[in-house]
Design a protein around this motif. Structure first.
Motif, mmCIF file in Angstrom:
data_model
loop_
_atom_site.group_PDB
_atom_site.id
_atom_site.type_symbol
_atom_site.label_atom_id
_atom_site.label_comp_id
_atom_site.label_asym_id
_atom_site.label_seq_id
_atom_site.Cartn_x
_atom_site.Cartn_y
_atom_site.Cartn_z
ATOM 1 N N TYR A 84 -7.819 9.032 -9.586
ATOM 2 C CA TYR A 84 -6.870 7.948 -9.292
ATOM 3 C C TYR A 84 -5.583 8.126 -10.091
ATOM 4 C CZ TYR A 84 -9.924 5.069 -6.353
ATOM 5 O OH TYR A 84 -10.681 4.594 -5.311
ATOM 6 N N ASP A 85 -5.737 8.620 -11.308
ATOM 7 C CA ASP A 85 -4.557 8.786 -12.140
ATOM 8 C C ASP A 85 -3.628 9.880 -11.606
ATOM 9 O OD1 ASP A 85 -3.733 7.257 -14.352
ATOM 10 O OD2 ASP A 85 -3.683 9.079 -15.552
ATOM 11 N N LEU B 64 2.807 -1.857 -8.487
ATOM 12 C CA LEU B 64 1.511 -1.213 -8.231
ATOM 13 C C LEU B 64 1.242 -0.045 -9.176
ATOM 14 C CD1 LEU B 64 -0.985 -1.276 -6.472
ATOM 15 C CD2 LEU B 64 0.194 0.141 -4.799
ATOM 16 N N ASN C 104 -9.378 5.010 -1.101
ATOM 17 C CA ASN C 104 -10.474 4.060 -1.382
ATOM 18 C C ASN C 104 -11.492 4.037 -0.258
ATOM 19 O OD1 ASN C 104 -9.388 3.145 -3.763
ATOM 20 N ND2 ASN C 104 -8.365 1.390 -2.844
ATOM 21 N N ASN D 199 -6.396 2.587 -14.864
ATOM 22 C CA ASN D 199 -6.977 3.926 -15.023
ATOM 23 C C ASN D 199 -7.236 4.253 -16.483
ATOM 24 O OD1 ASN D 199 -6.865 4.560 -12.313
ATOM 25 N ND2 ASN D 199 -4.891 5.596 -12.453
ATOM 26 N N ILE E 261 -1.456 8.565 -8.275
ATOM 27 C CA ILE E 261 -0.364 7.592 -8.324
ATOM 28 C C ILE E 261 0.988 8.200 -8.643
ATOM 29 C CG2 ILE E 261 -1.847 5.635 -8.852
ATOM 30 C CD1 ILE E 261 -1.061 5.905 -11.777
ATOM 31 N N LYS F 171 4.379 -3.813 -4.203
ATOM 32 C CA LYS F 171 4.393 -2.367 -4.459
ATOM 33 C C LYS F 171 5.263 -1.961 -5.651
ATOM 34 C CE LYS F 171 7.766 -1.501 -0.830
ATOM 35 N NZ LYS F 171 7.980 -1.007 0.522
ATOM 36 N N ILE G 11 -5.024 -3.163 -5.289
ATOM 37 C CA ILE G 11 -3.785 -2.750 -4.626
ATOM 38 C C ILE G 11 -3.142 -3.839 -3.776
ATOM 39 C CG2 ILE G 11 -4.330 -0.295 -4.633
ATOM 40 C CD1 ILE G 11 -5.200 -0.529 -1.730
ATOM 41 N N LEU H 246 2.636 4.433 -1.953
ATOM 42 C CA LEU H 246 1.472 4.376 -2.852
ATOM 43 C C LEU H 246 0.330 3.540 -2.278
ATOM 44 C CD1 LEU H 246 0.325 5.268 -5.543
ATOM 45 C CD2 LEU H 246 1.447 3.341 -6.642
ATOM 46 N N THR H 247 0.649 2.356 -1.749
ATOM 47 C CA THR H 247 -0.404 1.490 -1.213
ATOM 48 C C THR H 247 -1.161 2.194 -0.098
ATOM 49 O OG1 THR H 247 1.002 -0.399 -1.709
ATOM 50 C CG2 THR H 247 -0.903 -0.827 -0.315
ATOM 51 N N ILE I 38 -3.423 5.038 -1.557
ATOM 52 C CA ILE I 38 -4.621 4.571 -2.264
ATOM 53 C C ILE I 38 -5.594 3.905 -1.298
ATOM 54 C CG2 ILE I 38 -5.479 3.116 -4.130
ATOM 55 C CD1 ILE I 38 -3.028 3.641 -5.639
ATOM 56 N N LYS I 39 -5.073 3.227 -0.288
ATOM 57 C CA LYS I 39 -5.940 2.578 0.696
ATOM 58 C C LYS I 39 -6.821 3.603 1.404
ATOM 59 C CE LYS I 39 -4.238 -1.631 2.246
ATOM 60 N NZ LYS I 39 -3.222 -2.373 2.978
ATOM 61 N N ALA J 209 -13.481 7.091 -0.356
ATOM 62 C CA ALA J 209 -14.406 7.082 -1.498
ATOM 63 C C ALA J 209 -15.663 6.293 -1.138
ATOM 64 C CB ALA J 209 -13.720 6.486 -2.726
ATOM 65 N N MET J 210 -15.464 5.138 -0.517
ATOM 66 C CA MET J 210 -16.623 4.327 -0.128
ATOM 67 C C MET J 210 -17.443 5.033 0.942
ATOM 68 S SD MET J 210 -15.387 0.376 -0.326
ATOM 69 C CE MET J 210 -13.627 0.489 -0.533
ATOM 70 N N LYS K 200 6.674 5.044 -4.796
ATOM 71 C CA LYS K 200 5.941 3.773 -4.723
ATOM 72 C C LYS K 200 5.908 3.177 -3.313
ATOM 73 C CE LYS K 200 9.868 1.165 -6.468
ATOM 74 N NZ LYS K 200 10.454 0.474 -7.616
ATOM 75 N N ASN K 201 6.796 3.642 -2.457
ATOM 76 C CA ASN K 201 6.789 3.118 -1.081
ATOM 77 C C ASN K 201 5.558 3.526 -0.281
ATOM 78 O OD1 ASN K 201 9.230 1.717 -1.128
ATOM 79 N ND2 ASN K 201 10.320 3.683 -1.005
ATOM 80 N N ASP L 143 -9.776 -1.082 -4.611
ATOM 81 C CA ASP L 143 -9.320 -1.639 -3.341
ATOM 82 C C ASP L 143 -8.816 -3.076 -3.503
ATOM 83 O OD1 ASP L 143 -9.048 -0.373 -0.855
ATOM 84 O OD2 ASP L 143 -10.359 -1.872 0.046
ATOM 85 N N LEU M 271 -13.514 10.454 -11.778
ATOM 86 C CA LEU M 271 -13.041 9.593 -10.686
ATOM 87 C C LEU M 271 -11.797 8.808 -11.124
ATOM 88 C CD1 LEU M 271 -13.252 8.357 -7.873
ATOM 89 C CD2 LEU M 271 -15.030 6.823 -8.705
#
Lengths: 324, 324
Positions: free
Chosen positions: B115-116, A126, B134, A134, B119, A123, A119, B126-127, B130-131, B137-138, B123-124, A116, B111
């Motif tokens: 993540y691998d 990223l 994450n 990873n 991704i 971008k 990121i 991606l954030t 992943i947000k 996950a928490m 890329k537009n 977290d 884990l």
């Protein structure tokens, strides 16, 4: 460029400014605890140093830098479960202070927290940053598994060992630097050189750690020497001794390592004496210097003004030649 | 749009095409093992279904879909250590087949692998992807920690319990769908609706699981009923029973749950009888239907043709009303 002290203060503040709160407490208390008991914050420092070296904005690198510290602490929490370690940095480990289940889960959570933090960057870079992160995460796990395997594996070679410390310790040094360099948007050659600088410095650092555990000055080194000998750890020194010794001395070493009746003090003294007779101290220094020189060659290859590289050069020098 | 069978086949092939190899074997064998012992692959299916619903290209969603399956398997490996579970899907758990240390590390590795896989997207987005990953996950870790806390916590309320299953189970359903929807580049309102559809469906699913553990048909359900009663698990039924019962019945329930002398068969029979007298079966169905209806309302709110939503509607229906 910024001084090491300035960057360390940045890191200290950034960690202090975060609350790491959430519910339930059993999950977040251990995270605050492990971050509060210190550590040298070496990995985030490397990220900022590399970013600064290539003219990047360290403000952009601070969150990813913290990600590397969080990742490092994730490995510490989980390694301490596996090693059944009671102490870390002189304080109780998370698994000891709470329990193993809490250590597993708070470790998992700190890993998600690391991602977290990672990121919060442009971008466009990223994917590259997460990719290298990873890969390193998997390699660090591989290194830890090799390390555990070696405890019971009879035929560990020196090259197995060097590969293990590369994975377990050194690649994270390289990646910490590389991520800072990616943020500074340097070219692919520089990325490769700074990564290898870190990896080779990391291997040299671990060899130095092995050396100091036997030959270090306990007062300066900050922990009791001989710990690796007492636990029969297959360090570089251990493996080199068996490689170097004749049959007779090998047998003597085996007896010393495998005699449960011998007291620790006598064991350490006797083995240290044999190590010195075999010249293992010199051999380890030679190996360490080899990796240190490789690190320096990588630093030389980086396409930046020499004066800008000075700070990393002296950092590596201090790190490796730290105390003997 | 694609059929569920087509998407399931896509997922099966995608997992089969991956080797998950690496060294040392002790780290990667458990990963191949847990992926080989099956599971319904529900989470990647949800990702593909949501992507398809919003007109996205499922080829772009397949890697992230696998990421969600890998993440799910990471939680299974680590949960089984914490629960000291010997079996998973009728086979030995990783911690039992190998050992706890290997389970910790191969869990960590899977884990990182998740993540691998995540991704491999534009890329537009991606954030954003992943947000949400994450955060989930928490939350899943938080849910598991609450679940462990509840084992010894005397005053667990029904709302505590519902929050726990939301975190431990339901948010991953929501996120699996949401990630597919992000990849299809739908709007923010639809993202919120599809997420809530998944979360409420997930809560209903877990309530149904609690229900079937007591009142299910062992043959159809595929596992022995009464397991939660035998282990004194504070499920919805357990908590609702204590909430509903008078003092006398509460005492009777307490004695049945806390009497180590009673054999499991008699315990299950006696408690099941009290549950029925208290109408806990009906109350659980009612609560489950409430979340199911909430899920349907979220689905209604999604701005897409009704005919496109039909596949998710019938999926949810089958999932929740699966067997009684």
């Amino acid at each position: 460029m910024h001084s090491i002290e300035y960057l360390q203060e940045k890191i200290r503040q950034a960690i202090e400014n975060e609350t790491f709160t959430g519910k339930p407490d059993e999950l977040y208390q251990p995270i605050r605890y492990i971050l509060s008991i210190g550590g040298k914050r070496m990995r985030p420092l490397l990220t900022l140093l590399a970013c600064d070296l290539f003219g990047g904005d360290i403000e952009e690198a601070i969150y990813p830098a913290i990600a590397l510290e969080l990742f490092h602490n994730f490995t510490l929490i989980h390694d301490d479960i596996m090693d059944k370690a009671p102490l870390r940095r002189g304080k109780e480990t998370v698994s000891k202070k709470w329990n193993e289940n809490i250590a597993i889960l708070s470790g998992d959570t700190i890993l998600a927290l690391a991602y977290d933090h990672l990121i919060n960057i442009n971008k466009n870079i990223l994917t590259d940053v997460i990719k290298v992160f990873n890969k390193t995460a998997m390699e660090v796990c591989e290194g830890q598994q090799f390390d555990m395997n070696f405890e019971t594996q009879p035929d560990v070679s020196i090259s197995d060992y060097l590969n293990m410390i590369r994975l377990k310790t050194a690649v994270l040094f390289g990646t910490s630097l590389k991520i800072g360099a990616i943020i500074a948007e340097t070219n692919a050659e520089n990325l490769e050189h700074i990564y290898l600088f870190g990896v080779n410095m990391g291997i040299a650092f671990q060899l130095m750690d092995d050396y100091l555990d036997v030959f270090g000055d306990a007062k300066k080194f900050g922990k009791k020497t001989g710990g690796d000998i007492i636990t029969n750890k297959k360090t570089y020194l251990y493996l080199k001794a068996f490689e170097t010794a004749d049959d007779n001395t090998c047998q003597k070493l085996s007896m010393l390592f495998n005699n449960p009746g011998i007291d620790n003090r006598s064991k350490v003294t006797a083995i240290k004496k044999i190590f010195l007779e075999l010249g293992i101290d010199k051999a380890t220094e030679k190996e360490m210097n080899k990796y240190y020189e490789l690190a320096m060659l990588s630093l030389d290859s980086i396409n930046e003004e020499e004066s800008r590289k000075e700070i990393l050069r002296s950092f590596a020098k201090k790190l490796i030649k730290r105390d003997h």
